[in-house]
Design a protein around this motif. Structure first.
Motif, short mmCIF file in Angstrom:
data_model
loop_
_atom_site.label_atom_id
_atom_site.label_comp_id
_atom_site.label_asym_id
_atom_site.label_seq_id
_atom_site.Cartn_x
_atom_site.Cartn_y
_atom_site.Cartn_z
N PHE A 21 0.82 -1.21 0.00
CA PHE A 21 0.00 0.00 0.00
C PHE A 21 0.86 1.27 0.00
CE2 PHE A 21 -3.21 -2.97 1.87
CZ PHE A 21 -4.12 -2.88 0.82
N SER A 22 1.98 1.23 0.71
CA SER A 22 2.86 2.41 0.72
C SER A 22 3.52 2.61 -0.64
CB SER A 22 3.92 2.27 1.80
OG SER A 22 3.34 2.30 3.08
N ALA A 23 3.93 1.50 -1.27
CA ALA A 23 4.56 1.60 -2.58
C ALA A 23 3.57 2.12 -3.61
CB ALA A 23 5.10 0.23 -3.01
N PHE A 24 2.33 1.63 -3.55
CA PHE A 24 1.32 2.10 -4.50
C PHE A 24 1.03 3.58 -4.31
CE2 PHE A 24 -2.44 2.57 -6.92
CZ PHE A 24 -2.50 1.51 -7.81
N ALA A 25 0.86 3.97 -3.06
CA ALA A 25 0.57 5.37 -2.79
C ALA A 25 1.72 6.28 -3.21
CB ALA A 25 0.28 5.56 -1.30
N SER A 26 2.94 5.86 -2.95
CA SER A 26 4.09 6.70 -3.32
C SER A 26 4.23 6.81 -4.83
CB SER A 26 5.38 6.14 -2.70
OG SER A 26 5.69 4.87 -3.21
N CYS A 27 3.93 5.72 -5.56
CA CYS A 27 3.96 5.80 -7.03
C CYS A 27 2.91 6.77 -7.54
CB CYS A 27 3.72 4.41 -7.63
SG CYS A 27 5.17 3.36 -7.70
N ASN A 28 1.74 6.74 -6.92
CA ASN A 28 0.69 7.67 -7.33
C ASN A 28 1.09 9.11 -7.09
OD1 ASN A 28 -1.49 6.63 -8.64
ND2 ASN A 28 -2.74 6.28 -6.85
N ILE A 29 1.76 9.36 -5.96
CA ILE A 29 2.21 10.71 -5.64
C ILE A 29 3.21 11.20 -6.68
CG2 ILE A 29 3.53 12.08 -3.98
CD1 ILE A 29 2.34 10.21 -1.80
N HIS A 32 1.55 11.90 -9.97
CA HIS A 32 0.76 13.13 -9.92
C HIS A 32 1.65 14.37 -10.05
CE1 HIS A 32 -2.58 15.74 -8.71
NE2 HIS A 32 -1.73 16.35 -7.91
N TYR A 33 2.75 14.42 -9.29
CA TYR A 33 3.58 15.62 -9.25
C TYR A 33 4.63 15.68 -10.35
CZ TYR A 33 1.62 17.07 -4.77
OH TYR A 33 0.77 17.51 -3.79
N LEU A 34 5.05 14.53 -10.85
CA LEU A 34 6.07 14.53 -11.89
C LEU A 34 5.48 14.42 -13.29
CD1 LEU A 34 8.70 12.13 -10.21
CD2 LEU A 34 8.63 14.64 -10.19
N ASP A 35 4.14 14.40 -13.36
CA ASP A 35 3.46 14.28 -14.65
C ASP A 35 3.99 13.07 -15.43
OD1 ASP A 35 1.63 14.99 -16.57
OD2 ASP A 35 3.01 16.33 -17.63
N LEU A 39 3.13 5.54 -14.65
CA LEU A 39 4.12 4.99 -13.71
C LEU A 39 3.50 3.95 -12.78
CD1 LEU A 39 6.89 4.99 -12.29
CD2 LEU A 39 6.08 6.90 -10.90
N THR A 40 2.36 4.29 -12.19
CA THR A 40 1.72 3.37 -11.25
C THR A 40 1.25 2.11 -11.97
OG1 THR A 40 0.95 5.30 -10.03
CG2 THR A 40 0.00 3.18 -9.43
N ALA A 41 0.61 2.29 -13.09
CA ALA A 41 0.09 1.15 -13.84
C ALA A 41 1.21 0.20 -14.26
CB ALA A 41 -0.67 1.64 -15.06
N LYS A 42 2.32 0.75 -14.73
CA LYS A 42 3.44 -0.08 -15.15
C LYS A 42 4.07 -0.81 -13.97
CE LYS A 42 7.81 0.08 -17.68
NZ LYS A 42 8.78 0.95 -18.42
N THR A 43 4.22 -0.08 -12.86
CA THR A 43 4.86 -0.67 -11.69
C THR A 43 4.05 -1.84 -11.14
OG1 THR A 43 5.82 1.47 -11.11
CG2 THR A 43 5.75 -0.20 -9.37
N ASP A 54 -11.37 3.86 -16.09
CA ASP A 54 -12.11 4.84 -15.29
C ASP A 54 -11.90 4.66 -13.79
OD1 ASP A 54 -13.24 5.95 -17.58
OD2 ASP A 54 -14.78 4.38 -17.62
N GLU A 55 -10.83 3.98 -13.42
CA GLU A 55 -10.63 3.72 -12.00
C GLU A 55 -9.84 4.84 -11.34
OE1 GLU A 55 -12.28 1.74 -10.46
OE2 GLU A 55 -13.00 0.31 -11.93
N ILE A 56 -9.08 4.54 -10.34
CA ILE A 56 -8.66 5.52 -9.35
C ILE A 56 -7.27 6.11 -9.54
CG2 ILE A 56 -10.15 4.62 -7.54
CD1 ILE A 56 -7.91 2.87 -6.64
N PHE A 57 -6.63 5.88 -10.65
CA PHE A 57 -5.27 6.37 -10.82
C PHE A 57 -5.24 7.88 -10.99
CE2 PHE A 57 -5.24 1.99 -12.21
CZ PHE A 57 -4.25 1.48 -11.38
N GLY A 58 -4.12 8.48 -10.56
CA GLY A 58 -3.94 9.90 -10.68
C GLY A 58 -4.22 10.66 -9.40
N PHE A 59 -4.79 10.00 -8.40
CA PHE A 59 -5.03 10.65 -7.12
C PHE A 59 -3.83 10.50 -6.21
CE2 PHE A 59 -9.17 9.64 -8.84
CZ PHE A 59 -9.89 10.79 -8.62
N GLN A 60 -3.59 11.50 -5.36
CA GLN A 60 -2.42 11.45 -4.47
C GLN A 60 -2.54 10.33 -3.44
OE1 GLN A 60 -0.89 15.19 -2.90
NE2 GLN A 60 -2.33 16.27 -4.20
N GLN A 61 -3.72 10.16 -2.88
CA GLN A 61 -3.91 9.14 -1.85
C GLN A 61 -5.12 8.28 -2.22
OE1 GLN A 61 -3.79 12.16 1.50
NE2 GLN A 61 -2.60 10.53 2.45
#
Length: 313
Positions: A21-29, A32-35, A39-43, A54-61
């Motif tokens: 969960f921490s790895a997923f959240a950090s990838c999302n962060i 989001h900030y590095l445009d 990244l999250t989907a590939k990881t 239409d799911e939840i990617f792109g959110f910080q948390q």
């Protein structure tokens, strides 16, 4: 290293969940900030263009409670196959269960802390007890004599020695602090000494020995059934302890001990009060209960038969 309250051992599934969960959240962060779209989907091996468009990617948390079960299962399955989880998985088995390590200690303490630094942020906290794993691995590498860096010390950046020794022995920290105050873990350099810690841990029922190291030369107290074998046990344990066994200190522990006591014990002679058995066990870092049973079995068989007969009756 942050102070950890209510320090404990995580189960492997708890470790996995915290890292995931921490790895997923950090990838999302970072995404989001590095445009850095994707990244999250590939990881985590997820098809966001089609299946999870239409799911939840792109959110910080991300709110994992809103995830479809299939999405969560797919992401976890992919993470379980990752290099980093297999790394943590083996280190866990070594640190907790004493299974053979697949990683050199330098790899463990160079790479895992870096990974934790990447995923452990204010927005993606790992369970603080994850860091216990590094401390326990460090301790086991030390007592297994695998560090090979010429020193016997704890890395205070990784762990609190008292906390980690207590976790390894499955005892409370007060017990370990009492042992420390009595000099149980100190070397001549007045620092924590892995050999001394190993000897102390070997007498604790909660301690799991490293299973991949041969222990065929050890003498099992339960198998000592003669005075000759008893003498061999005493001699072997004194040899094992080396400088950690001080005859002068030993003699001072009981009124019936004198300069010949150690020699007599090594010859298989026990002409002491039974109350001395627990003192000898402590001085030789042997399990008190098993040593007392051994002494009674060999030197007080009649008294033992009465006790056993009484307990059976």
């Amino acid at each position: 290293m942050a102070k950890r309250e209510n320090s404990r051992l995580l189960s492997k599934e708890e470790l996995f969940g915290s890292l995931f969960f921490s790895a997923f959240a950090s990838c999302n962060i970072m995404e989001h900030y590095l445009d850095s779209d994707g990244l999250t989907a590939k990881t985590f091996g997820l098809d966001v263009e089609n299946k999870y468009k239409d799911e939840i990617f792109g959110f910080q948390q991300p709110n994992f409670n809103d995830w479809p079960d299939e999405l969560l299962a797919d992401a976890k399955a992919h993470y379980r196959e990752s290099y980093i989880w297999k790394f943590f998985d083996n280190v866990y088995d070594y640190a907790i269960s004493g299974l053979e390590p697949k990683w050199h200690w330098t790899e463990v303490f160079d790479e895992l802390p870096v990974y934790l630094q990447l995923i452990d942020s204010d927005y993606s906290r790992v369970d603080p007890n994850v860091y216990n794993l590094l401390g326990l691995a460090y301790l086991r590498y030390g007592i297994d004599d695998l560090l090979h860096h010429g020193s016997s010390y704890f890395d205070y950046k990784i762990c609190d020695p008292i906390e980690i020794i207590a976790l390894m022995a499955k005892l409370d920290q007060r017990t370990v602090k009492n042992a420390q105050s009595e000099g149980a873990f100190k070397s001549e350099a007045d620092d924590f000494d892995f050999q001394a810690i190993k000897i102390w841990l070997s007498t604790k029922k909660g301690f799991v020995k490293s299973q991949w190291i041969s222990t065929t030369d050890e003498i099992d107290l339960k198998e000592v059934n003669s005075s000759k074998r008893f003498g061999e046990l005493i001699s072997k344990q004194i040899e094992y302890l080396g400088n950690l066994f001080n005859p002068k200190v030993f003699i001072s522990k009981h009124y019936s001990f004198d300069k010949n006591t150690v020699l007599k014990l090594q010859q298989g002679i026990f002409d002491l009060p039974l109350s001395a058995a627990t003192i000898i066990a402590n001085q030789l870092s042997l399990d008190e209960r098993e040593f007392l049973n051994c002494v009674m079995r060999i030197f007080f068989p009649y008294e033992l038969s009465i006790i056993q007969g009484g307990s059976n009756g």
